[in-house]
Motif scaffolding. Structure first.
Motif, short mmCIF file in Angstrom:
data_model
loop_
_atom_site.label_atom_id
_atom_site.label_comp_id
_atom_site.label_asym_id
_atom_site.label_seq_id
_atom_site.Cartn_x
_atom_site.Cartn_y
_atom_site.Cartn_z
N ALA A 1 35.89 -1.58 -98.10
CA ALA A 1 35.88 -1.51 -99.23
C ALA A 1 34.89 -2.30 -100.01
CB ALA A 1 37.31 -2.23 -99.74
N GLN A 2 34.14 -3.34 -99.45
CA GLN A 2 33.09 -4.08 -100.01
C GLN A 2 31.85 -2.87 -100.19
OE1 GLN A 2 32.60 -7.28 -97.70
NE2 GLN A 2 34.36 -8.65 -99.17
N LEU A 3 31.72 -2.32 -98.71
CA LEU A 3 30.40 -1.40 -98.67
C LEU A 3 30.68 -0.52 -99.80
CD1 LEU A 3 29.96 -0.79 -94.96
CD2 LEU A 3 28.83 -2.16 -96.43
N ALA B 1 28.35 -7.54 -84.24
CA ALA B 1 28.38 -8.83 -83.15
C ALA B 1 29.07 -9.74 -83.71
CB ALA B 1 26.72 -9.32 -83.26
N LEU B 2 29.39 -9.82 -85.05
CA LEU B 2 30.38 -10.95 -85.65
C LEU B 2 31.73 -10.43 -84.97
CD1 LEU B 2 30.92 -13.62 -87.20
CD2 LEU B 2 31.07 -11.90 -89.18
N LYS B 3 32.31 -9.31 -85.48
CA LYS B 3 33.75 -8.69 -84.96
C LYS B 3 33.81 -9.49 -83.60
CE LYS B 3 35.02 -8.55 -87.95
NZ LYS B 3 34.34 -8.45 -89.20
N ALA C 1 39.61 -19.16 -89.92
CA ALA C 1 40.78 -19.06 -91.03
C ALA C 1 40.39 -17.80 -91.75
CB ALA C 1 40.81 -20.41 -91.78
N LYS C 2 41.48 -17.32 -92.48
CA LYS C 2 41.26 -16.12 -93.25
C LYS C 2 40.69 -16.32 -94.55
CE LYS C 2 41.92 -11.62 -93.90
NZ LYS C 2 40.86 -10.85 -93.35
N SER C 3 40.81 -17.50 -95.08
CA SER C 3 40.33 -17.82 -96.33
C SER C 3 39.78 -19.41 -96.21
CB SER C 3 41.52 -17.74 -97.36
OG SER C 3 41.16 -18.46 -98.60
N VAL C 4 38.73 -19.43 -96.30
CA VAL C 4 37.74 -20.69 -95.97
C VAL C 4 37.59 -21.67 -97.50
CG1 VAL C 4 35.87 -21.98 -94.90
CG2 VAL C 4 36.77 -19.79 -93.78
N THR C 5 38.76 -22.29 -97.71
CA THR C 5 38.60 -22.92 -98.85
C THR C 5 37.92 -24.52 -98.98
OG1 THR C 5 40.74 -23.72 -98.24
CG2 THR C 5 40.65 -21.70 -99.87
N VAL D 1 30.35 -12.01 -103.48
CA VAL D 1 31.14 -11.06 -102.61
C VAL D 1 32.13 -11.88 -101.82
CG1 VAL D 1 30.95 -8.99 -101.19
CG2 VAL D 1 29.13 -9.59 -102.43
N SER D 2 33.59 -11.66 -101.97
CA SER D 2 34.40 -12.31 -101.28
C SER D 2 35.71 -11.53 -101.13
CB SER D 2 34.54 -13.61 -101.83
OG SER D 2 35.85 -14.33 -101.05
N GLN D 3 36.02 -11.23 -100.07
CA GLN D 3 37.34 -10.56 -99.60
C GLN D 3 38.65 -11.43 -100.41
OE1 GLN D 3 40.94 -11.32 -97.98
NE2 GLN D 3 39.23 -12.49 -96.75
N SER D 4 38.54 -12.90 -100.22
CA SER D 4 39.60 -13.62 -100.55
C SER D 4 39.53 -14.12 -101.89
CB SER D 4 39.62 -14.69 -99.49
OG SER D 4 38.64 -15.65 -99.75
N GLY D 5 38.32 -14.22 -102.42
CA GLY D 5 37.78 -14.63 -103.69
C GLY D 5 38.39 -16.11 -103.90
N GLU D 6 38.49 -16.83 -102.56
CA GLU D 6 38.75 -18.13 -102.72
C GLU D 6 37.71 -19.30 -101.70
OE1 GLU D 6 40.59 -19.36 -104.71
OE2 GLU D 6 41.99 -17.71 -105.20
N THR D 7 36.61 -18.22 -101.16
CA THR D 7 35.83 -19.10 -100.32
C THR D 7 35.09 -20.17 -101.01
OG1 THR D 7 35.78 -17.18 -98.86
CG2 THR D 7 33.88 -18.84 -98.95
N ALA D 8 35.19 -21.37 -100.71
CA ALA D 8 34.78 -22.72 -101.38
C ALA D 8 33.22 -22.39 -101.66
CB ALA D 8 35.15 -23.79 -100.68
N CYS E 1 29.51 -14.91 -97.95
CA CYS E 1 29.73 -15.53 -96.32
C CYS E 1 30.26 -14.63 -95.33
CB CYS E 1 30.67 -16.92 -96.47
SG CYS E 1 30.45 -18.14 -97.50
N GLY E 2 29.87 -14.75 -94.31
CA GLY E 2 30.27 -13.88 -92.81
C GLY E 2 30.27 -12.46 -93.03
N THR E 3 31.35 -11.60 -93.09
CA THR E 3 31.52 -10.30 -93.13
C THR E 3 31.02 -10.09 -94.63
OG1 THR E 3 32.76 -9.99 -91.40
CG2 THR E 3 33.01 -8.34 -93.28
N SER E 4 31.45 -10.71 -95.61
CA SER E 4 30.99 -10.39 -96.89
C SER E 4 29.31 -10.23 -96.82
CB SER E 4 31.63 -11.04 -97.80
OG SER E 4 33.13 -11.17 -97.75
N LEU E 5 28.84 -11.33 -96.50
CA LEU E 5 27.51 -11.28 -96.59
C LEU E 5 26.79 -9.98 -95.95
CD1 LEU E 5 25.14 -13.51 -97.00
CD2 LEU E 5 25.13 -14.20 -94.76
C1 F6R Z 1 34.72 -12.24 -90.45
C2 F6R Z 1 35.47 -12.86 -91.65
C3 F6R Z 1 34.88 -14.01 -92.34
C4 F6R Z 1 34.69 -13.92 -93.82
C5 F6R Z 1 34.09 -14.93 -94.42
C6 F6R Z 1 33.97 -14.84 -95.87
O1 F6R Z 1 35.72 -11.11 -90.08
O2 F6R Z 1 36.50 -12.43 -92.11
O3 F6R Z 1 33.49 -14.12 -91.66
O4 F6R Z 1 34.04 -12.74 -94.06
O5 F6R Z 1 34.95 -16.21 -94.01
O6 F6R Z 1 35.26 -14.79 -96.54
P1 F6R Z 1 35.58 -13.96 -97.84
O7 F6R Z 1 35.19 -12.80 -97.58
O8 F6R Z 1 37.06 -14.22 -98.14
O9 F6R Z 1 34.73 -15.00 -98.69
#
Ligand code: F6R
Length: 611
Positions: free
Chosen positions: A412-414, A486-488, A605-609, A352-359, A306-310
């Motif tokens: 880091a993902q890239l 654009a997202l940033k 939110a940083k972590s979208v659970t 792919v997920s920064q948080s590893g918790e995206t629902a 999702c999002g940036t990870s996408l």
């Molecule tokens: C953008 C951003 C979000 C996350 C997205 C996925 O700056 O942080 O778009 O990339 O909510 O989150 P993760 O990577 O934690 O799965």
């Protein structure tokens, strides 16, 4: 998204709770609250808006509040009901003797609420969480055992949750449980902690235990009991957290986002370390356990994120297809899970997920796993739900990212995708990637050059900060860079920014162009350079304000573009990892110029659970 913290011990709980909530603030929230036990009575303090509002309320009552040596706290990101005081957690039951905080969503809350109302429960909020408070209170009335009451309640609750409960009749006890939402217990001496994420407890203890789905943990100052939903004792596995509290300091930068952008050269070095040892040695990815024969015979790869990870995943697709010739589909996790996706045991599914918790991404990988696919997770949190459920792992080693807008975790993902794609190519016997490996090694110095000379970016930010809209165009491997730029920008400045493939501009979006529209062309030397120039000319002919982000030193570009942002020369294939840095800075300086809350943008939110 929502955050939970709980403390039980011999010290005053209030400062620990408020500090814990402060360390979770970065996750994004819109109200907060705590519950403490003062002279044997549960008392709730809640506030809408920033945590400071809660701190102000607590301050007025500080002498009383500081008597409590037990408490639970919460920051809420509104899902059911507006971000008001009455909807803020903790929630309580009719008698007010119990308090509950909750992360996640109770999916069957309407049915539960109807049943509970028939039994006389009076609801004071619009939240799904309040049903849990009434339900646990009802079970406690029957059993007089808080752990048992929580256990029985979870048998009736559907959805995702991390819950913490206290009750004034059971002094010195916190009961907590989870299903599809993270929960961690911290072990202290004569005190114990519970939280939805590590930053809330890292300054007090490094000994932690991750609670698994459907486990129920009961904390007192000196004991921790862990059972499963069938009341069986569970072995407790404590680990030492590798984190340093210093990671949460801004280290002199005005915002975490700026600090994290500046950390990127070291992030690249960290990601490469131990994996890219020398250009003539194969890439080492120890945690990728996919059998090499299977890897050679993969029929397809699906990447969900999702999002940036996408956006990182989109670059990954380009690399894997280019180097390995395996077809790769990239899809937002939230779409993947609601259609018939074709996967089998010859499909590799990468999450792919920064948080590893995206629902959404957790659900997507669970679906793919149930169809027999090997699951590979690229994450910044090796302690997360996704990492723990993965068959293979690529830990991205960016360190904790506090700013809601992802920057260093994207980098880091890239880099992880470059390593993964080269690794796969090498397993398949493709060996001509030494030049790219060399370029990866010297990439940090090029990023450092950009960070040392930000004048062009700052000037561009000042010139265009008052724009209502912004267009980013690119082709090929930098199309995801345009989307990410654009997202940033939209996330932190609230300017309506969109990324397009430059070739698509003339099929619709060109209608929007006039002298008020900035168009930023990502103009990297390589296969699509000339085409990008033509597309930029087309935009210029419609009077758009033209900006080039380029590694070209051609002075003729000053005729076509109103502003230029130069970056060091780089091969087209690696350019997404360099081109994104000025775009992160551009978004940062525009938002800063506009006086926005850079690290905690509204509604995010940083972590979208939640799905
Ligand atoms: C953008 C951003 C979000 C996350 C997205 C996925 O700056 O942080 O778009 O990339 O909510 O989150 P993760 O990577 O934690 O799965």
């Amino acid at each position: 998204m929502c955050g939970i913290v709980g403390y039980i011990g011999r010290k005053s709980a209030i400062d620990i709770l408020l500090e814990g909530l402060t360390s979770l603030e970065y996750r994004g929230y819109d109200s907060s609250g705590i519950a403490v036990n003062i002279d044997g009575k549960i008392k709730l303090y809640k506030a809408a808006g920033k945590l400071q509002n809660l701190k102000d309320i607590v301050d007025k009552d500080y002498r009383e509040v500081s008597k409590s040596t037990i408490g639970i706290g919460h920051i809420r990101w509104a899902t059911h009901g507006a971000p008001t005081v009455e909807n803020a957690h903790p929630h309580s039951c009719n008698c007010g003797r119990l308090a509950v905080v909750h992360n996640g969503i109770i999916e069957n809350f309407k049915e539960l609420k109807e049943k509970l109302e028939k039994k006389g429960c009076v609801f004071r909020s619009q939240t799904d969480t309040e049903t849990v408070a009434h339900l646990v209170a009802a079970k406690f009335a029957e059993t007089k055992d808080l752990t048992e009451a929580v256990r029985l309640a979870t048998k009736e609750i559907e959805g995702a949750y991390a819950l913490c409960v206290i009750h004034q009749d059971v002094k010195d006890t916190i009961v907590a449980t989870r299903r599809n939402a993270p929960l961690v217990v911290g072990l202290g001496e004569g005190e114990n902690f519970v939280a939805s994420d590590v930053p809330a407890l890292i300054q007090y203890t490094k000994k932690a235990m991750y609670i698994e789905d459907n486990q129920i943990v009961t904390l007192t100052p000196d004991t921790i009991d862990l059972i499963d939903i069938d009341k069986k004792k569970v072995n407790q596995k404590f680990e030492t957290l590798p984190w340093e509290p210093v990671a949460l300091s801004k280290m002199g930068y005005k915002h975490f986002m700026l600090k994290e952008i500046h950390e990127q050269p070291d992030v690249v070095r960290n990601v490469l370390s131990g994996k890219l040892r020398a250009i003539d040695e194969p890439i080492v990815l120890k945690e990728v356990t996919l059998d090499k024969e299977k890897l050679k015979n993969l029929s397809r790869i699906q990447i969900v994120a999702c999002g940036t990870s996408l956006h990182a995943a989109m670059v990954g697709k380009y690399l894997i297809e280019d180097f390995c010739g395996i077809a790769v589909d990239v899809e937002p996790s939230s779409e993947y899970i609601y259609r018939k996706t074709i996967t089998d045991k010859n499909t590799l599914v990468i999450g792919v997920s920064q948080s590893g918790e995206t629902a959404d991404t957790i659900t997507a990988i669970r679906q793919a796993k149930s169809r027999g696919s090997h699951i590979l997770i690229v994450t910044n949190r090796p302690d997360s739900t996704m990492a723990r459920e993965a068959d293979s792992l690529v830990p991205v080693n960016a360190g904790i990212e506090v700013s809601v807008a992802a920057t260093k975790s994207y980098m880091a993902q890239l880099i992880s995708f470059y390593l993964l794609a080269i690794y796969m190519a090498e397993v398949k016997g493709i060996k001509d990637l030494e030049t790219l490996k060399h370029e990866l090694i010297i990439l940090p110095q090029k990023i450092e050059k950009i960070l040392a000379h930000k004048e062009e970016i700052q000037k561009c930010a000042r010139t265009f900060a008052n724009s209502k809209d912004f267009i980013f165009i690119a082709r090929g491997i930098n199309f995801p860079t345009a989307l990410e730029g654009a997202l940033k920008l939209k996330e932190i400045s609230y300017i309506n920014a969109t990324g397009y493939t430059a070739g698509e501009l003339k099929h619709g979006p060109i209608a929007m162009l006039d002298e008020s529209m900035p168009v930023l062309s990502i103009l990297m030397t390589g296969k699509v350079y000339e085409k990008m120039l033509s597309n930029s000319e087309e935009a210029k002919a419609r009077n758009a304000k033209m900006i080039a982000l380029t590694d070209s030193t051609d002075s003729n570009l000053y005729e076509l573009f109103d502003s230029l942002i130069h970056i060091p020369p780089i091969s087209e294939i690696l350019s997404p990892a360099l081109a994104v840095v000025p775009l992160q800075l551009l978004a940062y300086y525009i938002a800063e110029f506009l006086g926005k809350d850079v690290d905690q943008p509204r509604n995010l939110a940083k972590s979208v659970t939640v799905e």
